[in-house]
Design a protein around this motif. Structure first.
Motif: not given
Ligand code: GDP
Length: 193
Positions: A11, A13-16, A133, A135
């Motif tokens: 969570n 933001g790795k996938s993002t 994150k 922001d």
């Molecule tokens: P993962 O579990 O690490 O792969 O995380 P995801 O990429 O699924 O992101 C988890 C949550 O964090 C999602 O709701 C994304 O939209 C949010 N998220 C990812 N990057 C950012 C960012 O730069 N800023 C904010 N505010 N939210 C983010």
């Protein structure tokens, strides 16, 4: 094969970030496993892959022993591939990382992120902490300095721009990470000559 690995708690933001780096979307499906992708990202001309390792740490609905297994899997993957790993990107959530580290800094306890950072350093793998994150973070410098402190490197963070890269993956604002990774890749290329 040479690779750059992406690791971090779930969570963060790795996938993002992975999408941002590669321009692809990936099926993660929430299952533990290693997502591999052929190279097609910003750091063109270098021949390597980006490997997205499964997220570790707390995940709602995932039992403790499964979480432990995932972490072991990540650690073993990194150990096995250490010689091929050019750079490791440890992704953390800038908004919550300090609280999470402090909450898990009890006696005999080492927070996941701190443990992973030291583990990568022990293996001599150049590491960039992508503080995502941003922001959502108001007191930016203070937060990043606190993170240096928790990771055992001396603040101010500005002295560590090859190690600490504040980003907002969701908005595609990842230039500090690209710069830091490029720095390590170029340093290694020079060493290889
Ligand atoms: P993962 O579990 O690490 O792969 O995380 P995801 O990429 O699924 O992101 C988890 C949550 O964090 C999602 O709701 C994304 O939209 C949010 N998220 C990812 N990057 C950012 C960012 O730069 N800023 C904010 N505010 N939210 C983010």
């Amino acid at each position: 094969a040479d690779e750059v690995v992406l690791t971090g708690r779930s969570n963060v933001g790795k996938s993002t970030l992975m999408r941002e780096l590669t321009g692809h979307s990936f099926e993660t499906g929430g299952k533990p496993g290693v997502t591999r992708s052929p190279n097609s990202y910003d750091w063109a001309s270098d021949d390597f892959m980006i490997t997205d390792l499964p997220g570790f740490g707390f995940m709602s609905g995932v039992p403790e022993e499964v979480r432990e297994e995932i972490k072991t899997e990540v650690v073993q993957y990194i150990e096995r591939h250490a010689d091929d790993i050019l750079v490791a990107i440890l992704v953390v959530d800038g908004k919550s990382v300090i609280d999470i580290i402090d909450r898990h800094s009890g006696e005999g306890e080492i927070p996941h992120d701190v443990e992973m950072f030291h583990f990568l350093q022990e293996l001599d793998i150049p590491t960039v902490v992508a503080v995502n994150k941003m922001d959502k973070v108001d007191d930016r410098d203070e937060r990043l300095n606190d993170l240096c402190d928790r990771l055992g490197i001396y603040p101010p963070w500005k002295q560590w721009q090859e190690t600490i890269a504040p980003i907002t993956a969701k908005k595609g604002s990842i230039e500090p990470l690209n710069d830091a990774v490029r720095h390590h890749l170029e340093a290694q290329k020079r060493d290889d000559l």
